[in-house]
Motif scaffolding. Structure first.
Motif, PDB file in Angstrom:
ATOM      1  N   GLY A  50     -30.374  31.395  -9.237  1.00 52.66           N
ATOM      2  CA  GLY A  50     -30.364  31.513 -10.399  1.00 52.66           C
ATOM      3  C   GLY A  50     -29.058  31.892 -11.216  1.00 52.66           C
ATOM      4  N   ARG A  51     -27.944  30.980 -10.544  1.00 54.06           N
ATOM      5  CA  ARG A  51     -26.940  30.807 -11.132  1.00 54.06           C
ATOM      6  C   ARG A  51     -26.523  29.482 -11.980  1.00 54.06           C
ATOM      7  N   VAL A  52     -27.226  29.686 -13.134  1.00 59.04           N
ATOM      8  CA  VAL A  52     -27.438  28.417 -13.784  1.00 59.04           C
ATOM      9  C   VAL A  52     -26.012  27.889 -14.477  1.00 59.04           C
ATOM     10  N   GLU A  53     -25.676  28.742 -15.333  1.00 53.75           N
ATOM     11  CA  GLU A  53     -24.288  28.735 -15.774  1.00 53.75           C
ATOM     12  C   GLU A  53     -23.412  28.177 -14.990  1.00 53.75           C
ATOM     13  N   GLU A  54     -23.229  28.728 -13.828  1.00 48.68           N
ATOM     14  CA  GLU A  54     -22.187  28.073 -12.808  1.00 48.68           C
ATOM     15  C   GLU A  54     -22.587  27.034 -12.190  1.00 48.68           C
ATOM     16  N   ALA A  55     -24.013  26.696 -12.404  1.00 50.68           N
ATOM     17  CA  ALA A  55     -24.269  25.073 -11.906  1.00 50.68           C
ATOM     18  C   ALA A  55     -23.811  24.078 -12.840  1.00 50.68           C
ATOM     19  N   GLU A  56     -24.025  24.498 -14.032  1.00 48.35           N
ATOM     20  CA  GLU A  56     -23.855  23.591 -15.321  1.00 48.35           C
ATOM     21  C   GLU A  56     -22.421  23.327 -15.143  1.00 48.35           C
ATOM     22  N   ALA A  57     -21.530  24.479 -14.903  1.00 42.80           N
ATOM     23  CA  ALA A  57     -20.022  24.163 -15.068  1.00 42.80           C
ATOM     24  C   ALA A  57     -19.610  23.345 -13.912  1.00 42.80           C
ATOM     25  N   VAL A  58     -20.260  23.475 -12.779  1.00 43.83           N
ATOM     26  CA  VAL A  58     -20.006  22.380 -11.641  1.00 43.83           C
ATOM     27  C   VAL A  58     -20.379  21.054 -11.842  1.00 43.83           C
ATOM     28  N   LEU A  59     -21.423  20.737 -12.613  1.00 41.37           N
ATOM     29  CA  LEU A  59     -21.951  19.532 -12.888  1.00 41.37           C
ATOM     30  C   LEU A  59     -20.654  18.936 -13.990  1.00 41.37           C
ATOM     31  N   LYS A  60     -20.238  19.825 -14.804  1.00 40.70           N
ATOM     32  CA  LYS A  60     -19.200  19.078 -15.627  1.00 40.70           C
ATOM     33  C   LYS A  60     -17.759  18.814 -14.866  1.00 40.70           C
ATOM     34  N   ARG A  61     -17.663  19.457 -13.867  1.00 40.83           N
ATOM     35  CA  ARG A  61     -16.474  19.231 -12.852  1.00 40.83           C
ATOM     36  C   ARG A  61     -16.593  17.984 -12.024  1.00 40.83           C
ATOM     37  N   LEU A  62     -17.891  17.623 -11.825  1.00 34.53           N
ATOM     38  CA  LEU A  62     -18.205  16.537 -11.169  1.00 34.53           C
ATOM     39  C   LEU A  62     -18.193  15.430 -11.888  1.00 34.53           C
ATOM     40  N   ALA A  63     -18.324  15.121 -12.943  1.00 32.94           N
ATOM     41  CA  ALA A  63     -18.547  13.792 -13.696  1.00 32.94           C
ATOM     42  C   ALA A  63     -17.402  13.709 -15.029  1.00 32.94           C
ATOM     43  N   ARG A  64     -17.118  12.667 -15.217  1.00 30.04           N
ATOM     44  CA  ARG A  64     -16.334  12.468 -16.434  1.00 30.04           C
ATOM     45  C   ARG A  64     -16.910  12.693 -17.788  1.00 30.04           C
ATOM     46  N   ASP A  65     -16.206  12.959 -18.674  1.00 32.93           N
ATOM     47  CA  ASP A  65     -16.781  13.053 -20.084  1.00 32.93           C
ATOM     48  C   ASP A  65     -17.100  11.751 -20.646  1.00 32.93           C
ATOM     49  N   SER A  66     -18.478  11.451 -20.778  1.00 33.97           N
ATOM     50  CA  SER A  66     -18.855  10.136 -21.092  1.00 33.97           C
ATOM     51  C   SER A  66     -20.325  10.104 -21.601  1.00 33.97           C
ATOM     52  N   PRO A  67     -20.465   9.271 -22.651  1.00 35.23           N
ATOM     53  CA  PRO A  67     -21.859   9.282 -23.249  1.00 35.23           C
ATOM     54  C   PRO A  67     -23.157   8.825 -22.041  1.00 35.23           C
ATOM     55  N   LYS A  68     -22.751   8.487 -21.020  1.00 32.29           N
ATOM     56  CA  LYS A  68     -23.704   8.147 -20.019  1.00 32.29           C
ATOM     57  C   LYS A  68     -23.843   9.203 -19.077  1.00 32.29           C
ATOM     58  N   VAL A  69     -23.039  10.346 -19.371  1.00 30.71           N
ATOM     59  CA  VAL A  69     -23.149  11.755 -18.424  1.00 30.71           C
ATOM     60  C   VAL A  69     -23.803  12.666 -19.418  1.00 30.71           C
ATOM     61  N   ASP A  70     -24.919  12.975 -19.055  1.00 29.64           N
ATOM     62  CA  ASP A  70     -25.596  13.996 -19.866  1.00 29.64           C
ATOM     63  C   ASP A  70     -25.967  15.284 -18.888  1.00 29.64           C
ATOM     64  N   VAL A  71     -25.138  16.278 -18.759  1.00 27.44           N
ATOM     65  CA  VAL A  71     -24.855  17.376 -17.778  1.00 27.44           C
ATOM     66  C   VAL A  71     -26.158  18.326 -18.294  1.00 27.44           C
ATOM     67  N   LYS A  72     -26.459  18.573 -19.540  1.00 27.80           N
ATOM     68  CA  LYS A  72     -27.788  19.148 -19.755  1.00 27.80           C
ATOM     69  C   LYS A  72     -28.906  18.712 -19.178  1.00 27.80           C
ATOM     70  N   ALA A  73     -28.993  17.549 -19.288  1.00 23.82           N
ATOM     71  CA  ALA A  73     -30.148  16.819 -18.799  1.00 23.82           C
ATOM     72  C   ALA A  73     -30.374  16.778 -17.048  1.00 23.82           C
ATOM     73  N   THR A  74     -29.112  16.651 -16.567  1.00 22.49           N
ATOM     74  CA  THR A  74     -28.908  16.750 -15.127  1.00 22.49           C
ATOM     75  C   THR A  74     -29.332  18.045 -14.597  1.00 22.49           C
ATOM     76  N   LEU A  75     -28.829  19.133 -15.237  1.00 21.97           N
ATOM     77  CA  LEU A  75     -29.333  20.353 -15.044  1.00 21.97           C
ATOM     78  C   LEU A  75     -30.570  20.902 -15.248  1.00 21.97           C
ATOM     79  N   ALA A  76     -31.223  20.065 -16.074  1.00 23.17           N
ATOM     80  CA  ALA A  76     -32.749  20.151 -16.337  1.00 23.17           C
ATOM     81  C   ALA A  76     -33.296  19.678 -15.314  1.00 23.17           C
ATOM     82  N   ASN A  77     -33.137  18.796 -14.976  1.00 28.03           N
ATOM     83  CA  ASN A  77     -33.640  17.896 -13.529  1.00 28.03           C
ATOM     84  C   ASN A  77     -33.626  18.840 -12.384  1.00 28.03           C
ATOM     85  N   ILE A  78     -32.573  19.239 -12.181  1.00 28.07           N
ATOM     86  CA  ILE A  78     -32.375  20.403 -11.103  1.00 28.07           C
ATOM     87  C   ILE A  78     -33.499  21.467 -11.303  1.00 28.07           C
ATOM     88  N   GLN A  79     -33.510  21.951 -12.386  1.00 32.30           N
ATOM     89  CA  GLN A  79     -34.358  23.191 -12.418  1.00 32.30           C
ATOM     90  C   GLN A  79     -35.723  22.702 -12.574  1.00 32.30           C
TER      91      GLN A  79
END
Length: 528
Positions: free
Chosen positions: A248-277
């Motif tokens: 249930g620590r969704v905000e922390e998970a989102e922060a982790v996903l941002k740390r794992l990837a570069r800032d790029s149009p090909k990276v959609d952290v919100k979408a990846t988080l939604a896929n996990i959810q």
């Protein structure tokens, strides 16, 4: 188990379930569009942290290789062996060689089997911290053991930690890496193991001429070298985003996903988080709990079968014979010096083959590589056995050299296919909520198979027992043939499939041979 479900669904609301589903589809499309090189560029930190966890397996490979070299060290034999008179001198008895050799695999079985519960309760990082702490203590016990009983206890206790690493590393890699890198990084687990064996061979050779107590204490102490580096890296490593979402620590998970990837149009952290959810919510609906029993219910039964069987096939189709390569070369009739040279070369071949497996996985699927791998091993093993039955074998050294060459071929095939791909399959085949349990069951099953092989093979090879020599190839060739048949009918293709897609396909009871070409939308439309 009610508390677990509440934690796992915290932050999931009915109002947003449709939005989560739509974003999840976006993430799936992005995952499928990424190539390996592009994924490395976009997710460099995911590669770094997965590599950090995988590096713990260097210790596992090192430990498995170093203990057997001690039996040739006079200082070790005098300290822990028994004096059998002037004709034999000091020797570690066969009984205690067996006890010391079994300590690590038995410990690994227990460690792997018990690792999943603390991993799910406290997370991957905390379990890694605890494992490093206890590994440090058990190395101290090994290094300063006053008698062979204490040394055996140290081997067993250290083995428990090594079993934990074998579950932790592939589980973590599967949860932080994008789809394009999942196979390559999990295959790297086998490379880490091979590197550990390389280091063990080098250290063993380095202390071979010493006659004091440091001849065996230095090799034990070398194991401490990796721990501060692992601990230092672990301090900065992120927790698994999949585990955080389940808690249930969704905000922390989102922060982790941002740390794992570069800032790029090909990276959609919100979408990846939604896929996990989305995947987690779906599995909560389907699965009753996260116990080992759940691994054998409904569609999970097939997934658990695959994870367990690929690990067992990996152990019993030839790796055990490869482990006795130097001894096998000697029994085949090669000169002692040549046997050791071939043994070193055999290990080098394994290293090159494991690196080659990354190329294979870029072009071929897991099912293809594993199935053709055991089939190729089957052919090589039967030829090895057939050469041993050749007329006037003992007077024709060319046959022994041919068998040695074929064992090198066997090593290349195994380390380029079955060895590394096994890590990939059992790490990704289980449902995400049951991944640590599935990996633990597979690892524990492999440990049991390893224990059996450790007992059986000496009786096959030893001149005073079975004296099968190259005929051992018939035994392992037969097992490899059975493995090939099993792969054809039971092993599904998981390359290029997200965890959400695998859930749908297993629940739709798609036949294993149809996984590769199955259209995932079919199962979603049926469900709708």
């Amino acid at each position: 188990m009610a508390d677990t479900k509440i934690d796992a669904t915290k932050g999931f609301s009915e109002d947003h379930s449709g939005d989560i589903r739509e974003r999840s589809k976006v993430a799936t499309d992005i995952e499928h569009s990424l190539g390996v090189i592009e994924a490395v560029k976009l997710y460099p930190m995911a590669v770094l942290w997965a590599t950090l966890f995988a590096w713990s397996l260097v210790m596992v490979g090192y430990d498995s290789g170093i203990i057997y070299s001690f039996y040739a060290l006079p200082a070790f034999v005098k300290k822990y062996g028994t004096y059998y008179g002037p004709d034999i001198g000091y020797e570690v008895s066969a009984k205690w060689q067996n006890v010391l050799g079994m300590g690590t695999p038995v410990g690994q079985f227990l460690g792997a089997f018990t690792a999943s519960w603390p991993m799910e309760r406290w997370g991957r990082k905390k379990v890694f911290w605890a494992s490093l702490f206890f590994t440090t203590a058990w190395i101290f016990l090994q290094m300063f053991a006053n008698n062979i009983h204490t040394l055996a206890a140290g081997e067993f206790l250290a083995g428990i930690m090594y079993g934990t690493y074998v579950v932790l590393a592939p589980t973590y890699a599967s949860e932080v890496c994008p789809l394009a890198l999942r196979g390559i990084l999990n295959a790297g687990m086998n490379l880490a193991y091979v590197i550990g064996q390389f280091v063990a061979a080098g250290v063993g050779k380095g202390v071979a001429t010493r006659t004091d107590q440091w001849a065996y204490r230095i090799p034990f102490a070398v194991q401490w070298i990796w721990i501060p580096f692992l601990a230092g890296g672990l301090f900065f490593a992120p927790e698994s985003p999949w585990w955080l979402v389940r808690k249930g620590r969704v905000e922390e998970a989102e922060a982790v996903l941002k740390r794992l990837a570069r800032d790029s149009p090909k990276v959609d952290v919100k979408a990846t988080l939604a896929n996990i959810q989305e995947t987690t919510m779906h599995e909560i609906e389907v699965e009753k709990d996260t116990t080992y029993i759940e691994c054998f219910r409904d569609s999970n039964r097939r997934r658990t079968e695959v994870a367990i069987m690929v690990q067992i096939w990996q152990v019993i189709t030839g790796i055990s014979l490869i482990g006795y390569a130097t001894y096998f070369f000697e029994l085949a009739g090669l000169p002692v010096s040549a046997a050791f040279d071939m043994g070193v070369g055999n290990t080098a071949i394994g290293f090159v083959a494991t690196c080659s497996s990354w190329v294979f996985m870029s072009y071929f699927g897991r099912r293809t590589i594993f199935m053709y791998g055991v089939a190729g091993m089957c052919v090589a093993l039967f030829i090895i056995g057939g050469l041993d039955c050749a007329p006037k074998y003992d007077s024709r050294p060319g046959f022994a050299w041919a068998q040695a060459a074929l064992l090198d071929v066997l090593t290349f095939v195994f380390q380029g296919t079955v060895g590394p791909v096994n890590f990939v399959i059992f790490a990704e085949i289980g449902a995400t909520r049951l991944r640590s349990q599935t990996v633990a069951l597979a690892t524990s099953s492999g440990s049991i198979a390893q224990i059996i092989m450790t007992v059986v093979i000496p009786y096959m090879l030893n001149a005073s027992s079975g004296n099968w020599r190259g005929k051992t190839g018939f035994f392992f060739g037969g097992i490899s043939a059975l493995a090939t048949v099993w792969c054809y009918f039971r092993l599904p293709e998981t390359k290029g499939r997200t965890f959400e897609e695998l859930d749908y396909m297993f629940e739709a009871r798609v036949p294993p041979r149809m996984f590769k070409d199955y259209k995932i939308m079919d199962s979603r439309e049926v469900e709708a």
